[in-house]
Design a protein around this motif. Structure first.
Motif, PDB file in Angstrom:
ATOM      1  N   VAL A   1       0.873  -1.176   0.000  1.00 12.18           N
ATOM      2  CA  VAL A   1       0.000   0.000   0.000  1.00 12.18           C
ATOM      3  C   VAL A   1       0.906   1.220   0.000  1.00 12.18           C
ATOM      4  N   ALA A   2       0.806   2.046  -1.026  1.00  8.76           N
ATOM      5  CA  ALA A   2       1.717   3.187  -1.182  1.00  8.76           C
ATOM      6  C   ALA A   2       0.981   4.481  -0.891  1.00  8.76           C
ATOM      7  N   PHE A   3       1.402   5.165   0.161  1.00 13.16           N
ATOM      8  CA  PHE A   3       0.849   6.479   0.468  1.00 13.16           C
ATOM      9  C   PHE A   3       1.720   7.556  -0.174  1.00 13.16           C
ATOM     10  N   PRO A   4       1.139   8.701  -0.524  1.00 12.85           N
ATOM     11  CA  PRO A   4       1.939   9.776  -1.122  1.00 12.85           C
ATOM     12  C   PRO A   4       3.063  10.237  -0.192  1.00 12.85           C
TER      13      PRO A   4
ATOM     14  N   GLU B   1       3.293  11.376   7.596  1.00 10.72           N
ATOM     15  CA  GLU B   1       3.866  12.290   8.583  1.00 10.72           C
ATOM     16  C   GLU B   1       2.883  13.408   8.934  1.00 10.72           C
ATOM     17  N   SER B   2       2.045  13.802   7.971  1.00  8.86           N
ATOM     18  CA  SER B   2       1.098  14.898   8.206  1.00  8.86           C
ATOM     19  C   SER B   2      -0.259  14.402   8.701  1.00  8.86           C
ATOM     20  N   LEU B   3      -0.426  13.090   8.797  1.00  8.25           N
ATOM     21  CA  LEU B   3      -1.717  12.512   9.142  1.00  8.25           C
ATOM     22  C   LEU B   3      -2.135  12.914  10.559  1.00  8.25           C
TER      23      LEU B   3
ATOM     24  N   ASP C   1      -9.568  18.344   8.116  1.00  8.39           N
ATOM     25  CA  ASP C   1      -8.745  18.604   6.940  1.00  8.39           C
ATOM     26  C   ASP C   1      -8.677  17.318   6.117  1.00  8.39           C
ATOM     27  N   PRO C   2      -9.262  17.281   4.918  1.00  7.07           N
ATOM     28  CA  PRO C   2      -9.267  16.036   4.143  1.00  7.07           C
ATOM     29  C   PRO C   2      -7.872  15.476   3.888  1.00  7.07           C
ATOM     30  N   TRP C   3      -6.900  16.339   3.608  1.00  6.63           N
ATOM     31  CA  TRP C   3      -5.550  15.845   3.311  1.00  6.63           C
ATOM     32  C   TRP C   3      -4.953  15.109   4.508  1.00  6.63           C
ATOM     33  N   ARG C   4      -5.317  15.522   5.702  1.00 10.24           N
ATOM     34  CA  ARG C   4      -4.744  14.936   6.916  1.00 10.24           C
ATOM     35  C   ARG C   4      -5.653  13.879   7.537  1.00 10.24           C
ATOM     36  N   THR C   5      -6.610  13.384   6.752  1.00 11.49           N
ATOM     37  CA  THR C   5      -7.553  12.372   7.235  1.00 11.49           C
ATOM     38  C   THR C   5      -7.550  11.168   6.295  1.00 11.49           C
ATOM     39  N   LEU C   6      -7.292  10.009   6.853  1.00  9.60           N
ATOM     40  CA  LEU C   6      -7.377   8.745   6.105  1.00  9.60           C
ATOM     41  C   LEU C   6      -8.660   8.036   6.523  1.00  9.60           C
ATOM     42  N   VAL C   7      -9.492   7.682   5.549  1.00 10.62           N
ATOM     43  CA  VAL C   7     -10.744   6.980   5.826  1.00 10.62           C
ATOM     44  C   VAL C   7     -10.615   5.544   5.326  1.00 10.62           C
TER      45      VAL C   7
ATOM     46  N   GLY D   1     -15.594  12.119  -1.729  1.00  6.30           N
ATOM     47  CA  GLY D   1     -16.139  13.350  -2.284  1.00  6.30           C
ATOM     48  C   GLY D   1     -15.686  14.583  -1.533  1.00  6.30           C
ATOM     49  N   ALA D   2     -15.376  14.403  -0.247  1.00  2.00           N
ATOM     50  CA  ALA D   2     -14.887  15.524   0.554  1.00  2.00           C
ATOM     51  C   ALA D   2     -13.390  15.757   0.362  1.00  2.00           C
ATOM     52  N   GLY D   3     -12.718  14.843  -0.353  1.00  2.00           N
ATOM     53  CA  GLY D   3     -11.303  15.011  -0.628  1.00  2.00           C
ATOM     54  C   GLY D   3     -10.376  14.203   0.251  1.00  2.00           C
ATOM     55  N   ALA D   4     -10.932  13.336   1.121  1.00  2.00           N
ATOM     56  CA  ALA D   4     -10.090  12.516   1.984  1.00  2.00           C
ATOM     57  C   ALA D   4      -9.489  11.353   1.194  1.00  2.00           C
ATOM     58  N   ARG D   5      -8.318  10.910   1.608  1.00  2.00           N
ATOM     59  CA  ARG D   5      -7.731   9.705   1.029  1.00  2.00           C
ATOM     60  C   ARG D   5      -8.457   8.496   1.614  1.00  2.00           C
ATOM     61  N   THR D   6      -8.715   7.489   0.778  1.00  2.00           N
ATOM     62  CA  THR D   6      -9.504   6.345   1.204  1.00  2.00           C
ATOM     63  C   THR D   6      -8.766   5.038   0.957  1.00  2.00           C
ATOM     64  N   LEU D   7      -9.021   4.079   1.827  1.00  2.00           N
ATOM     65  CA  LEU D   7      -8.395   2.766   1.755  1.00  2.00           C
ATOM     66  C   LEU D   7      -9.439   1.706   2.065  1.00  2.00           C
ATOM     67  N   ALA D   8      -9.486   0.656   1.278  1.00  2.00           N
ATOM     68  CA  ALA D   8     -10.401  -0.463   1.524  1.00  2.00           C
ATOM     69  C   ALA D   8      -9.657  -1.605   2.197  1.00  2.00           C
ATOM     70  N   VAL D   9     -10.278  -2.203   3.202  1.00  2.00           N
ATOM     71  CA  VAL D   9      -9.795  -3.445   3.801  1.00  2.00           C
ATOM     72  C   VAL D   9     -10.895  -4.469   3.566  1.00  2.00           C
ATOM     73  N   THR D  10     -10.642  -5.420   2.679  1.00  2.00           N
ATOM     74  CA  THR D  10     -11.699  -6.317   2.224  1.00  2.00           C
ATOM     75  C   THR D  10     -11.149  -7.704   1.942  1.00  2.00           C
ATOM     76  N   ASN D  11     -12.064  -8.639   1.768  1.00  2.00           N
ATOM     77  CA  ASN D  11     -11.694 -10.024   1.470  1.00  2.00           C
ATOM     78  C   ASN D  11     -11.841 -10.357  -0.008  1.00  2.00           C
ATOM     79  N   THR D  12     -12.412  -9.421  -0.783  1.00  2.00           N
ATOM     80  CA  THR D  12     -12.890  -9.792  -2.106  1.00  2.00           C
ATOM     81  C   THR D  12     -12.200  -9.006  -3.214  1.00  2.00           C
TER      82      THR D  12
END
Length: 601
Positions: free
Chosen positions: A278-281, A286-288, A333-339, A360-371
């Motif tokens: 998983v590659a974060f920008p 550090e800013s999270l 702050d969307p940039w400093r929020t991981l959903v 839609g609000a501009g937050a970075r998103t990550l899925a944790v899933t089995n599928t």
């Protein structure tokens, strides 16, 4: 929730479509039906289980679709079962999802002389398709036109009398194509046809597919496009019971193997490192400032466990929201929020809605899933797979453990990258993670003790599960399992909350099951157990030996592995729920009113 099956090839379609419906039997449904392509169409549908459906012979039909329905619009009746036809019965359609504007479409069609025989939203689709056929379209271009008229979430498969092909499309509801040498398959879940092919293509939102014998063509905006063909790594045997009476018990016992898959290739204990692909920008972690987890049901409790790990390892504020209640507001702050969206199936409608609001609000998103290939993986910036393998039982077991383990790896990885988790501490965490499969196996080896406990308490009036810290989400999950499959009144509490009201419900017919291990503040929790015992409640405790438990009615032991010890304790609660339900002769794999994947809001 609902299930779709389709086949076109050289063999009689009836038995193959019926077999696919049987393979989807675990999903939860109230009616079933098939449409076989002849001239005219042959259709059979009814309320009840697939085993009660009489599929017509139709040996000449080599194309067909099938469906299992879980009611949303209209009660479970024979007319409301799928497939649905239009005014001329030339077209048959099966559909998962919800057509939000169906009422206005239905009113328009009725004014034009169309008669409807069901209460469903789905029935407008075949009526629209038949109208497009009358306007000179074929089934494919007709479907392209129809999807521009409808709003909502859907997976649609349609057939036409006398034409051996299936057309299908999806929007926010899963569809997967299977490729055979001289046959093509379609389903909402790959398990429907895994006994016939493992080569699959996951359709994406907006794709329209035409399936013919041995060929699949995918269109987007009228143009032919290429979609990857992937090979499913687990085989059909993985979706069978393997000698167990129920899928749920099999999957409880699969947890050591599932966790080894979750951890494989991701852990470097020597350097205290984690490799999750998983590659974060650059500079993002550090800013999270905040991590938000959104989930439902069992995934919500796994997220509650993980939020504590994220705060401890990564030194970042972590919150958990029920997906259906989630909003992205409050000046964050969307940039400093991981959903992070946590969903076993990757198709949970409420969770998909939440992640869309976050994105839609501009937050970075990550899925944790089995599928692999699920909707959530396309809705998020990145995806992290729990690798638990297929889970057929409606009540989640091995996926809960795999979700917590995957999120623990993520917490350690973020902590290492942020510099908040020292290498020595990371090595200890990873050693504990690597010890999980063996620790859970020790619990499974003690199943006979759980059976005895289930026999002792099976007739109880209610069950309380209590825990603190990491033990609290385990208590919630333990109570949920008992509710889901035994239909008993069970509640999970933060242990300290017993004295703030729930003690009024305690009687000698209310067993209290507690987490008394490392990571669950066992001494304080034992005080709460004693309070319940003083009111004659029977007491069951899961312990790693850190507190004295001679006063309990039943003590179940687990090895100590730090903050992950309560996760091991959870396996006892799974077994307890299973055996109570089994003694009560419940429908364990298909509990009433529930479905495996909740794809409607």
């Amino acid at each position: 929730m609902c299930g779709i099956v389709g086949y076109v090839g050289s063999e009689p379609a009836g038995p193959i479509v019926y077999g696919g419906l049987e393979n989807l039997d675990y999903r939860g449904y109230d009616s079933a039906g098939v449409a076989l392509v002849e001239e005219p169409l042959t259709i059979a549908k009814r309320t009840g289980e697939v085993s009660e459906l009489e599929v017509p012979g139709a040996p000449g039909a080599t194309c067909g679709i099938g469906h299992t329905r879980w009611s949303t619009h209209g009660p479970p009746t024979d007319p409301n079962a799928h497939p649905h036809t239009g005014q001329t019965d030339e077209v048959a359609v099966v559909h998962n999802g919800i057509i939000e504007n169906y009422e206005s479409i239905k009113e328009e069609l009725q004014e034009a002389g169309h008669d409807f025989s069901s209460d469903t939203d789905t029935e407008v689709i075949p009526h629209l398709l038949e109208r497009e056929l009358e306007n000179g379209h074929d089934l494919l271009s007709g479907l392209e036109t129809v999807v521009d008229m409808i709003e909502g979430s859907y997976a649609i498969a349609a057939v036409r009398a006398g034409h051996d092909r299936i057309v299908a499309t999806r929007h926010e509801s899963p569809l997967v194509v299977g490729h055979g040498d001289d046959a093509s398959f379609l389903a909402s879940d790959v398990t429907a046809f895994l006994d016939r092919t493992r080569d699959v293509t996951y359709l994406e939102d907006g794709d329209i597919a035409r399936l013919e014998a041995g060929s699949v063509t995918v269109y987007r905006d009228g143009d032919v496009i290429d979609r990857d063909v992937e090979t499913v790594e687990w085989d059909a045997d993985a979706a069978e019971k393997g000698g167990y009476e129920h899928y749920m018990r099999k999957e409880i016992h699969e947890q050591p193997t599932a966790l080894r898959q979750t951890l494989s290739g991701r852990v470097d204990v020597e350097r205290g490192g984690v490799d999750l692909d998983v590659a974060f920008p650059q500079g993002y972690l550090e800013s999270l400032e905040e991590i938000q987890l959104v989930a439902c049901g069992t995934s919500y409790y796994a997220s509650q466990y993980a939020a504590q790990l994220l705060e401890e390892f990564a030194d970042v504020r972590a919150t958990v929201d029920i997906a259906s209640e989630y909003t992205f507001d409050g000046g964050r702050d969307p940039w400093r929020t991981l959903v992070i969206a946590v969903t076993q199936s990757g198709e949970t409608a409420d969770t998909l809605g939440a992640i869309r609001r976050a994105g839609g609000a501009g937050a970075r998103t990550l899925a944790v899933t089995n599928t692999l290939g699920s909707s959530v993986t396309r809705e998020t910036d990145d995806a992290l797979f729990i690798r638990a393998g297929p889970e057929i039982g409606v009540a989640a077991t091995k996926t809960f453990a795999s979700q917590v383990t995957t999120l623990a790896l993520l917490a350690a990885d973020i902590g290492r990258q942020r510099g908040t988790l020292a290498a020595t501490d990371a090595r200890e965490v990873l050693e504990h993670l690597r010890s999980l499969p063996g620790a859970i196996q020790q619990v499974l080896d003690e199943e006979a003790r759980v059976v005895a406990g289930a026999e002792q308490f099976v007739d109880a009036d209610a069950f309380f599960f209590i825990g603190r810290q990491f033990g609290y989400p385990v208590a919630l999950e333990g109570a949920l399992k008992l509710k889901e499959i035994a239909y008993d009144h069970a509640e999970g509490f933060a242990a300290g909350e017993l004295k703030h009201g729930p003690l009024a419900l305690i009687t000698d017919e209310t067993p209290v099951l507690s987490v008394l291990t490392e990571g669950a503040r066992p001494a304080e929790t034992l005080n709460n157990v004693t309070e319940a015992q003083a009111r004659e409640a029977p007491a069951v405790g899961v312990t790693d030996g850190t507190v004295e438990t001679d006063s309990l009615d039943l003590t179940l032991e687990v090895p100590e592995i730090g903050a992950l010890t309560p996760l091991v304790a959870n396996v006892y609660f799974q077994l307890f729920a299973y055996h109570v339900a089994d003694l009560q002769e419940r429908s364990i794999d298909k509990p009433r009113n529930l479905a495996k994947s909740v794809t409607v809001e």
